[in-house]
Design a protein around this motif. Structure first.
Motif, mmCIF file in Angstrom:
data_model
loop_
_atom_site.group_PDB
_atom_site.id
_atom_site.type_symbol
_atom_site.label_atom_id
_atom_site.label_comp_id
_atom_site.label_asym_id
_atom_site.label_seq_id
_atom_site.Cartn_x
_atom_site.Cartn_y
_atom_site.Cartn_z
ATOM 1 N N TRP A 1 0.634 -1.655 -0.227
ATOM 2 C CA TRP A 1 0.247 0.059 0.399
ATOM 3 C C TRP A 1 0.743 1.028 -0.209
ATOM 4 O O TRP A 1 0.410 2.176 -0.495
ATOM 5 N N LYS A 2 2.166 1.274 0.865
ATOM 6 C CA LYS A 2 2.960 2.500 0.962
ATOM 7 C C LYS A 2 3.273 2.560 -0.021
ATOM 8 O O LYS A 2 4.100 3.686 -0.809
ATOM 9 N N CYS A 3 3.987 1.526 -1.137
ATOM 10 C CA CYS A 3 4.914 1.883 -2.426
ATOM 11 C C CYS A 3 3.384 1.662 -3.609
ATOM 12 O O CYS A 3 3.844 2.910 -4.117
ATOM 13 N N CYS A 4 2.853 2.064 -3.860
ATOM 14 C CA CYS A 4 1.419 2.203 -4.324
ATOM 15 C C CYS A 4 1.058 3.612 -4.472
ATOM 16 O O CYS A 4 1.289 4.180 -4.924
ATOM 17 N N ASN A 5 1.235 4.034 -2.888
ATOM 18 C CA ASN A 5 0.683 5.423 -2.791
ATOM 19 C C ASN A 5 2.095 6.276 -3.125
ATOM 20 O O ASN A 5 2.037 6.825 -3.775
ATOM 21 N N GLU A 6 3.652 5.712 -2.827
ATOM 22 C CA GLU A 6 4.502 6.119 -3.041
ATOM 23 C C GLU A 6 4.566 6.557 -5.041
ATOM 24 O O GLU A 6 5.114 7.754 -5.737
ATOM 25 N N ASP B 1 4.255 10.606 -5.268
ATOM 26 C CA ASP B 1 5.440 11.043 -5.473
ATOM 27 C C ASP B 1 5.876 10.510 -7.041
ATOM 28 O O ASP B 1 7.608 10.415 -7.607
ATOM 29 N N ASN B 2 5.536 9.510 -7.829
ATOM 30 C CA ASN B 2 5.810 9.150 -8.902
ATOM 31 C C ASN B 2 8.007 8.624 -8.550
ATOM 32 O O ASN B 2 8.353 8.340 -9.279
ATOM 33 N N LYS B 3 7.645 7.706 -7.876
ATOM 34 C CA LYS B 3 8.770 6.890 -7.138
ATOM 35 C C LYS B 3 8.635 5.733 -7.575
ATOM 36 O O LYS B 3 7.546 4.355 -6.888
ATOM 37 N N HIS B 4 9.307 4.457 -8.244
ATOM 38 C CA HIS B 4 9.446 3.266 -8.602
ATOM 39 C C HIS B 4 10.037 2.445 -7.275
ATOM 40 O O HIS B 4 11.020 2.832 -6.974
ATOM 41 N N THR C 1 11.177 -1.896 -7.089
ATOM 42 C CA THR C 1 11.235 -2.962 -8.016
ATOM 43 C C THR C 1 11.063 -4.353 -7.173
ATOM 44 O O THR C 1 10.950 -4.116 -6.388
ATOM 45 N N SER C 2 11.347 -5.455 -7.581
ATOM 46 C CA SER C 2 10.230 -6.601 -6.692
ATOM 47 C C SER C 2 11.272 -6.712 -5.469
ATOM 48 O O SER C 2 11.494 -7.147 -4.552
ATOM 49 N N ASP C 3 12.457 -7.005 -6.008
ATOM 50 C CA ASP C 3 13.697 -7.741 -5.296
ATOM 51 C C ASP C 3 13.697 -6.327 -3.804
ATOM 52 O O ASP C 3 13.878 -6.807 -2.749
ATOM 53 N N ASN C 4 13.535 -5.056 -4.246
ATOM 54 C CA ASN C 4 13.702 -4.200 -3.011
ATOM 55 C C ASN C 4 12.522 -4.777 -2.158
ATOM 56 O O ASN C 4 12.654 -4.804 -1.334
ATOM 57 N N ILE C 5 11.553 -4.599 -2.946
ATOM 58 C CA ILE C 5 10.074 -4.790 -2.135
ATOM 59 C C ILE C 5 10.319 -6.101 -0.692
ATOM 60 O O ILE C 5 9.835 -6.820 -0.187
ATOM 61 N N SER C 6 10.805 -7.321 -1.808
ATOM 62 C CA SER C 6 10.544 -8.358 -1.108
ATOM 63 C C SER C 6 11.789 -7.951 -0.059
ATOM 64 O O SER C 6 11.992 -8.790 0.982
ATOM 65 N N ILE C 7 13.096 -7.862 -0.001
ATOM 66 C CA ILE C 7 14.200 -7.920 0.744
ATOM 67 C C ILE C 7 13.675 -6.568 2.172
ATOM 68 O O ILE C 7 13.355 -6.837 3.445
ATOM 69 N N VAL C 8 12.801 -5.509 1.655
ATOM 70 C CA VAL C 8 12.081 -4.558 2.878
ATOM 71 C C VAL C 8 10.918 -5.276 3.112
ATOM 72 O O VAL C 8 11.503 -5.118 4.422
ATOM 73 N N ILE C 9 9.974 -6.198 2.708
ATOM 74 C CA ILE C 9 8.925 -7.152 3.680
ATOM 75 C C ILE C 9 9.952 -8.130 4.848
ATOM 76 O O ILE C 9 9.708 -7.994 5.173
ATOM 77 N N SER C 10 11.399 -8.906 4.717
ATOM 78 C CA SER C 10 11.869 -10.195 4.852
ATOM 79 C C SER C 10 12.394 -9.326 6.153
ATOM 80 O O SER C 10 12.642 -9.667 6.870
ATOM 81 N N VAL C 11 12.875 -8.318 5.892
ATOM 82 C CA VAL C 11 13.461 -7.325 7.447
ATOM 83 C C VAL C 11 12.625 -6.933 7.978
ATOM 84 O O VAL C 11 12.451 -6.999 9.208
ATOM 85 N N LEU C 12 11.791 -6.329 7.680
ATOM 86 C CA LEU C 12 10.611 -6.043 8.985
ATOM 87 C C LEU C 12 9.842 -6.559 9.692
ATOM 88 O O LEU C 12 9.579 -6.713 10.214
ATOM 89 N N THR C 13 9.281 -8.130 8.419
ATOM 90 C CA THR C 13 8.502 -9.259 8.746
ATOM 91 C C THR C 13 9.920 -9.870 10.487
ATOM 92 O O THR C 13 10.000 -10.378 11.350
ATOM 93 N N HIS C 14 10.790 -9.731 9.873
ATOM 94 C CA HIS C 14 12.119 -10.462 10.687
ATOM 95 C C HIS C 14 12.360 -9.332 12.029
ATOM 96 O O HIS C 14 12.446 -9.673 13.373
ATOM 97 N N GLN C 15 12.581 -8.102 11.772
ATOM 98 C CA GLN C 15 12.508 -6.893 12.417
ATOM 99 C C GLN C 15 11.321 -6.768 13.815
ATOM 100 O O GLN C 15 11.347 -6.472 15.191
ATOM 101 N N SER C 16 9.613 -7.175 13.413
ATOM 102 C CA SER C 16 8.897 -7.442 14.003
ATOM 103 C C SER C 16 8.270 -8.500 15.017
ATOM 104 O O SER C 16 8.352 -8.815 15.794
ATOM 105 N N ARG C 17 9.414 -9.730 14.459
ATOM 106 C CA ARG C 17 9.001 -10.642 15.136
ATOM 107 C C ARG C 17 10.179 -10.642 15.798
ATOM 108 O O ARG C 17 9.995 -11.430 17.658
ATOM 109 N N SER C 18 11.496 -10.362 15.706
ATOM 110 C CA SER C 18 12.059 -9.489 17.101
ATOM 111 C C SER C 18 11.866 -8.655 18.347
ATOM 112 O O SER C 18 11.844 -9.476 19.259
ATOM 113 N N SER C 19 11.277 -7.806 17.447
ATOM 114 C CA SER C 19 10.934 -6.986 18.540
ATOM 115 C C SER C 19 9.584 -7.446 19.921
ATOM 116 O O SER C 19 9.060 -7.557 21.244
#
Length: 90
Positions: free
Chosen positions: A18-23, A27-30, A32-50
């Protein structure tokens, strides 16, 4: 993958997409699917650690914790609760 891990990953994925879609729209900011996957993975890991750290704190010393006046109640079993604009107490 366990249910709780799957649900966390789904929630983070939907929120980040949703955030990427809004950007893209505003904001005309695009991304990559690789970047999206990495960010989601990192956010999930950080949330689980928290969550793990919070559980450790809950089972140990609770000194210095503040009371919050904001409340949220989970939905009934087998129900989804999606709230993007903030929780509200009636």
């Amino acid at each position: 993958m366990s249910y709780s891990h799957w649900a966390l990953t789904l929630g983070i994925t939907l929120n980040y997409l949703w955030k990427c879609c809004n950007e893209v729209v505003f904001d005309n900011k695009h991304h990559t699917s690789d970047n999206i996957s990495i960010v989601i993975s990192v956010l999930t890991h950080q949330s689980r650690s928290s969550m793990h750290d919070e559980m450790s704190l809950a089972s140990g010393a609770k000194r210095g914790l503040r009371t919050s006046l904001i409340s949220w109640k989970p939905p009934k079993a087998n129900r989804w609760k999606l709230n993007y604009d903030g929780a509200r107490s009636c």
